[in-house]
Enzyme design. Structure first.
Site, PDB file in Angstrom:
ATOM      1  N   SER A 132       9.746  -6.088   3.139  1.00 39.41           N
ATOM      2  CA  SER A 132       9.098  -7.309   3.613  1.00 39.41           C
ATOM      3  C   SER A 132       8.759  -8.160   2.406  1.00 39.41           C
ATOM      4  O   SER A 132       8.603  -7.637   1.291  1.00 39.41           O
ATOM      5  CB  SER A 132       7.809  -6.962   4.366  1.00 39.41           C
ATOM      6  OG  SER A 132       7.024  -8.121   4.623  1.00 39.41           O
ATOM      7  N   TYR A 145       0.151  -2.393   6.171  1.00 38.91           N
ATOM      8  CA  TYR A 145       1.568  -2.715   6.374  1.00 38.91           C
ATOM      9  C   TYR A 145       2.230  -3.072   5.052  1.00 38.91           C
ATOM     10  O   TYR A 145       3.311  -2.578   4.723  1.00 38.91           O
ATOM     11  CB  TYR A 145       1.680  -3.875   7.360  1.00 38.91           C
ATOM     12  CG  TYR A 145       3.073  -4.420   7.543  1.00 38.91           C
ATOM     13  CD1 TYR A 145       3.964  -3.840   8.437  1.00 38.91           C
ATOM     14  CD2 TYR A 145       3.499  -5.551   6.827  1.00 38.91           C
ATOM     15  CE1 TYR A 145       5.247  -4.353   8.610  1.00 38.91           C
ATOM     16  CE2 TYR A 145       4.767  -6.065   6.997  1.00 38.91           C
ATOM     17  CZ  TYR A 145       5.638  -5.464   7.886  1.00 38.91           C
ATOM     18  OH  TYR A 145       6.900  -5.979   8.054  1.00 38.91           O
ATOM     19  N   LYS A 149       5.456  -1.262   2.958  1.00 44.08           N
ATOM     20  CA  LYS A 149       6.703  -1.963   2.648  1.00 44.08           C
ATOM     21  C   LYS A 149       6.969  -1.968   1.140  1.00 44.08           C
ATOM     22  O   LYS A 149       8.131  -1.892   0.708  1.00 44.08           O
ATOM     23  CB  LYS A 149       6.660  -3.389   3.206  1.00 44.08           C
ATOM     24  CG  LYS A 149       6.692  -3.437   4.728  1.00 44.08           C
ATOM     25  CD  LYS A 149       7.910  -2.725   5.285  1.00 44.08           C
ATOM     26  CE  LYS A 149       8.019  -2.833   6.785  1.00 44.08           C
ATOM     27  NZ  LYS A 149       9.243  -2.194   7.311  1.00 44.08           N
TER      28      LYS A 149
END
Length: 246
Positions: A132, A145, A149
């Site tokens: 990401s 999150y 990533k």
């Protein structure tokens, strides 16, 4: 991709579905894996559908046993399965942390670990993981999150280094804000969805959300022989988010 066996995880929606459609257009033999039922998509694409929890070792092992039994080889893994959890670390429970880490990071580990022996026995292959733009820049209320990533990005480089000798290329694509069901749910859950959408679009140089097929095009390139000299690479397809000063 003709005559190649391609596994797409997270295939039931979003970028995963777009990848499945793109690989099918290129003549791949497809295996679609997702926690959700992807049988309707599989039927449309003449593919095999398997319900899989990528965070569960037994579930992933069953997936690869099915592939080995049906096809006897694997040429490409496009690993798109993932989840997001928003909130400050002071608000995130240990269970929420475990869920995100298990699916995003452990799931990448398990799926890559399962793919490598099949690819090695097939004479090589290509793995594309999903990072990401948030592996590189910080945003509010999304630290867990983002951390997973960032870990996926470096895991990808390590796998590429370890398995080049097996003729397995491993690369990572890092999408920016893409118009997927996951992003749309996140926007709609905010206090002012219209404002959130405008602010999200404004994070990009292009001033818009990306479309799933735009990321699928990058993934399919990385998986193809056209990218034969690329391994350990991280490709940002973020609309310019990480190129902006603010």
């Amino acid at each position: 991709m003709k005559d190649k066996v391609v596994l797409v995880t997270g295939a039931a929606s979003g970028i995963g579905m777009a990848c499945a459609q793109r690989f099918a257009e290129q003549g791949a033999t497809l295996v679609l894996a997702d926690r959700q039922d992807s049988s309707e998509l599989a039927q449309a694409l003449d593919a095999m559908a398997v319900e899989v929890d990528v965070s569960d070792e037994t579930s992933v092992e069953r997936l690869y046993s099915l592939i080995a039994d049906h096809y006897g080889r694997l040429d490409v893994l496009a690993h798109l399965a993932g989840v997001v959890q928003r909130g400050l670390v002071t608000e995130i429970s240990s269970d929420d942390w475990d869920t995100v880490v298990d699916i995003n990071l452990k799931g990448t580990f398990l799926c890559c670990r399962g793919a490598i022996p099949l690819m090695r026995d097939s004479g090589g292959g290509a793995i594309v993981t999903t990072g990401s733009e948030l592996a590189y820049v910080a945003a509010e209320n999304i630290s867990v999150y983002s951390a997973t990533k960032a870990a996926v990005v470096h895991l990808t480089r390590c796998l590429a280094n370890d398995h080049g000798v097996d003729r397995i290329r491993v690369n990572c694509v890092c999408p920016g804000p893409i118009k997927t069901p996951m992003l749309e749910r996140g926007i709609e859950e905010t206090l002012d969805p219209a404002l959130t959408r405008r602010r999200t679009e404004a994070t990009t140089i292009l001033g818009r959300l990306g479309q799933p097929h735009e990321i699928a095009n990058v993934i399919c390139f990385l998986a193809s022989d056209d990218a034969s000299f690329m391994t350990g690479s991280v490709v940002l397809a973020d609309g310019g988010v990480t190129s902006k000063a603010t």
